[in-house]
Design a protein around this motif. Structure first.
Motif, short mmCIF file in Angstrom:
data_model
loop_
_atom_site.label_atom_id
_atom_site.label_comp_id
_atom_site.label_asym_id
_atom_site.label_seq_id
_atom_site.Cartn_x
_atom_site.Cartn_y
_atom_site.Cartn_z
N ILE A 181 -27.79 23.50 -8.73
CA ILE A 181 -26.59 23.11 -7.98
C ILE A 181 -26.72 23.50 -6.52
CG2 ILE A 181 -24.12 23.61 -7.67
CD1 ILE A 181 -23.92 23.81 -10.74
N LEU A 182 -27.16 24.73 -6.25
CA LEU A 182 -27.32 25.17 -4.87
C LEU A 182 -28.37 24.35 -4.13
CD1 LEU A 182 -27.15 29.08 -5.10
CD2 LEU A 182 -25.34 27.47 -4.50
N LEU A 183 -29.45 24.02 -4.82
CA LEU A 183 -30.53 23.26 -4.20
C LEU A 183 -30.11 21.86 -3.79
CD1 LEU A 183 -33.69 24.19 -6.33
CD2 LEU A 183 -33.35 24.62 -3.89
N PHE A 184 -29.17 21.28 -4.55
CA PHE A 184 -28.85 19.88 -4.31
C PHE A 184 -27.53 19.63 -3.59
CE2 PHE A 184 -32.22 19.41 -7.42
CZ PHE A 184 -32.89 18.29 -6.94
N ILE A 185 -26.63 20.62 -3.54
CA ILE A 185 -25.37 20.35 -2.84
C ILE A 185 -25.23 21.11 -1.52
CG2 ILE A 185 -24.25 19.98 -5.07
CD1 ILE A 185 -22.60 22.49 -4.53
N VAL A 186 -26.05 22.16 -1.32
CA VAL A 186 -25.93 22.92 -0.08
C VAL A 186 -26.73 22.32 1.07
CG1 VAL A 186 -26.31 25.15 1.05
CG2 VAL A 186 -25.34 25.07 -1.25
#
Length: 224
Positions: A181-186
């Protein structure tokens, strides 16, 4: 002035009204209160230990604090919001512990209190993870490194009953989901994960090899 200009080139602050800032702080406090109460309620016999094991570790709180930080209007507001998030979270958790369960876990209170104290500085820096250039990739690699390191070390996690050890792969899977999630939305650009992930894996290997988390926290990272 020069530093501020350089930082604004990485990521410029979003314009916001006082009403918007207050509302966002109130939302952070509300999230903290809800999650603090939830973390305490699942810390009970009869509740699936998977919830307690997640809530009692740093990973989930690093994940939530990172999201609160990067989606704030400014680094200063990110620092304020994350501080109040942890303050409300810990307040409701330990007030419940003291007044309803009638004991004072002083070591744990000190540990998590220290985490709350340093959280504004971390949030200020983390706000730039959603910026431009190389620096945001390095910044975002920090929480991802923490998640990868702690997630990997869950293979040695203690669960109350031996019959619950089958849950460890599920716990590790949840950590992996948080990383994804962090890799793709941040990041502002999707392909940045090609830079962030290798850096995080290398730093995680170093942390795991030298048992950095164990040396720093001495077993306290596991009891909220």
């Amino acid at each position: 002035m020069g530093i501020h200009k350089e930082l604004s080139q990485i990521r410029a602050e979003n314009q916001s009204t006082t009403k918007q800032k207050v509302f966002s702080i109130v939302c952070a406090i509300t999230i903290g209160l809800i999650l603090g109460l939830a973390a305490k309620l699942v810390d009970a016999q009869g509740i699936n230990p998977i919830f307690d094991d997640i809530g009692g570790r740093l990973g989930i709180w690093i994940f939530v604090a990172t999201l609160i930080s990067v989606f704030s209007y400014s680094p200063k507001l990110a620092a304020v919001k994350v501080f109040f998030f942890f303050l409300s979270l810990l307040t409701v958790y330990y007030l419940y512990t003291v007044f309803f369960l009638h004991f004072v876990p002083m070591k744990e209170i000190i540990f998590w209190g220290m985490c709350a104290v340093v959280s504004p500085m971390c949030a200020y820096v983390m706000w730039y993870a959603r910026g431009n250039g190389t620096v945001p990739s390095l910044v975002l690699s920090l929480p991802i490194t923490a998640l990868l390191s702690e997630g990997y070390q869950l293979r040695d996690a203690y669960l109350p009953e031996h019959t619950h050890y089958y849950l460890i792969p599920i716990l590790m899977g949840i950590y992996l989901i948080m990383v994804i999630i962090l890799l793709f939305i941040v990041p502002t650009k999707r392909l940045k994960f090609l830079i962030i992930l290798p850096i995080s894996i290398i730093m995680s290997f170093i942390i795991i090899y030298f048992d950095v988390l164990g040396r720093l926290f001495g077993g306290l990272n596991g009891v909220l």
